[in-house]
Design an enzyme around this catalytic site. Sequence first.
Site, PDB file in Angstrom:
ATOM      1  N   VAL A 387       0.742  -1.040   0.105  1.00  0.00           N
ATOM      2  CA  VAL A 387       0.275  -0.058  -0.361  1.00  0.00           C
ATOM      3  C   VAL A 387       0.344   1.163  -0.380  1.00  0.00           C
ATOM      4  O   VAL A 387       0.786   2.445  -0.823  1.00  0.00           O
ATOM      5  CB  VAL A 387      -0.847  -0.324   1.382  1.00  0.00           C
ATOM      6  N   ASP A 388       1.990   0.906   0.813  1.00  0.00           N
ATOM      7  CA  ASP A 388       2.934   2.281   0.281  1.00  0.00           C
ATOM      8  C   ASP A 388       3.505   2.670  -0.952  1.00  0.00           C
ATOM      9  O   ASP A 388       3.053   4.143  -1.449  1.00  0.00           O
ATOM     10  CB  ASP A 388       4.102   2.045   1.206  1.00  0.00           C
TER      11      ASP A 388
END
Length: 658
Positions: A387-388
């Site tokens: 998700v980063d």
Amino acid sequence: MSQTAGSATGGVAAGDALDRAIRSAADHLLAHQRPDGHWVFELEADATIPAEYLMLHHFFGNIQPEREAAIGRYLRRIQADHGGWPLFHGGPLDVSCSVKAYLALKLIGDRADEPHMVRAREAILAAGGAEKSNVFTRATLAIFGAVPWRAVPMMPPEIMLLPRWFPFHISKISYWARTVVVPLTVVMAHRPVAANPTGATIAELFRTPPEQVKEWPGGAHQQEPWSSLFKGLDAALHRARSIFPRTHRARAEAACERFVTERLNGEDGLGAIYPAMANAVMMYHCLGVPKDDPRVVTAWRSVEKLVKEREDGETYVQPCLSPVWDTALSSHALLEAGGHEQEVRQGLDWLLSKEIRDTVGDWSWQRPELKPGGWAFQYENAHYPDVDDTAVVVLAMDRYRRETGEGSAAMNGAVNRAVDWTVGMQSRGGGWGAFDADNTFHYLNHIPFADHGALLDPPTADVSGRCLAMLAQLGRGDEAASRNAIEYLLREQEADGSWYGRWGVNYVYGTWSALTALNAAGLPHAHPAIRRAVSWLVARQNADGGWGEDGMSYPARGGTRPDAPLPAPSSASQTAWAILGLMAAGEADHPAVARGAEWLMSRQGPDGGWPEEDYTGTGFPRVFYLRYHGYRRIFPLWALARLRNLRQSNTRRVGVGL
């Protein structure tokens, strides 16, 4: 003072000099763009990975004289003045890293009586000897016959047969842990013996003969009653090893093989990280898979793709590759600098080609109804998007299409899918982990095999900040996911005003990540949390005007509360993060920002880049650090360009998420 630094007026870098610094830095970054539009920079860790690479080849009896000589030159150069090898530049000796580096040098022919080897041996013995090595090092030493197998905690392949409700299940550990551990369980079950063609031994590194050691070390974070409970369970498993039913063992090993083969990921490798790739090669060997089998050939190719041969005659091995991360961050810096929209578009088009749309990865074990969408860190790693990276890519694409009006249907679709996936990956409590949702089974970090304390992927402030920034920039800052994220970040702030940085060193990184997000979400700059963060950043500025922090700022026992902070030399990337954080907090005119900008400009090289030997990236706190060679090129440009842009604006407010 470099030529780009120019003069300063009233303590503030003059506009012409700042413009020259930005142009030079942008040209330097653009010179590293690949023909297809992407960026990828070296990603360097400590001595462990090149040492393990040598051990892997010597396990199979492979001797590569020229490559070994080049790796040997690298290992000898990075040996520290204290005699051992640290986990990051300028750090203290790490026993496990030093033991592996010493063994690697002996494997390629360095004699124990050579001066550098004598210094290393004396340093290792002074630190307690090789018996203080961590679990993964002891597993390697057991394969080379240097320690008995009882020195290694049991992790039988039968774990693959455990039900999901069981206290231990591979779905309960992080992506990096499961890709490393699953093939390793097969290797440990077979207990292979390395070919070791040079016959190297390291008995001289032990203060106590290995066969006499009764208590092998655990992690500093491991506490009672969990420690004793799991230690007793491990002892029972060792005693029961010989009576495991063969039918169960065969089923378990077949399950391990299926898991690895399904995620082999072509020539980008299992999990796209070196330890998992190497363990996959060894697992296939233990299972009797022929060396010309396509699975084995592919696994070996993934290992060899990480070898970095430098023009100076040295060679090392990267832990993984970072093209998606590097490309997304480079796009942000160039968008801030302005005037490079065509090159940014090329980078974003390349990123579009790397979107993960069809593979339902391991994240689905916690979110089975969620549709895939997003990006991995590496070239290919479809089972493990994070998700980063996804948030940073979306932020770049959204900024590009808003500023140029050139958003395409393909870009819009990718952004929408990625946002849906990211929101779906939010954990209870409002935060985000990197690869899994609600990966918070903290008791598992107390099992003997988890002496590194990095078995899990819980929510962190830095990743959560990026996700909140993404939602806020997209105009979704009032949604429940954003409100919960704001509350999470406010809870996570340290008492001194900083935020812990999981994936970057450390509190400077975490504080920048949180401040940019809270600003994007509309938190007033007068909010007490922001004022405390500003005070902390200003107080942490070094006398020379820069900011610096090293890996020792991570608390020894884990957690996020800082031990007494120690001063560290200023670095280009950390100084840029601090400036970016202060500007996000509404402090573009603060004297600390001007001093930080002057520090950056005074140290810019004639090529437009910045020198930086510091390891400002984090793999695992206290255990594994990273030197992103792109950070010193990307973040200073980003910070200086933002400073110029804010000085030219009427509001002095950062209007984007990052």
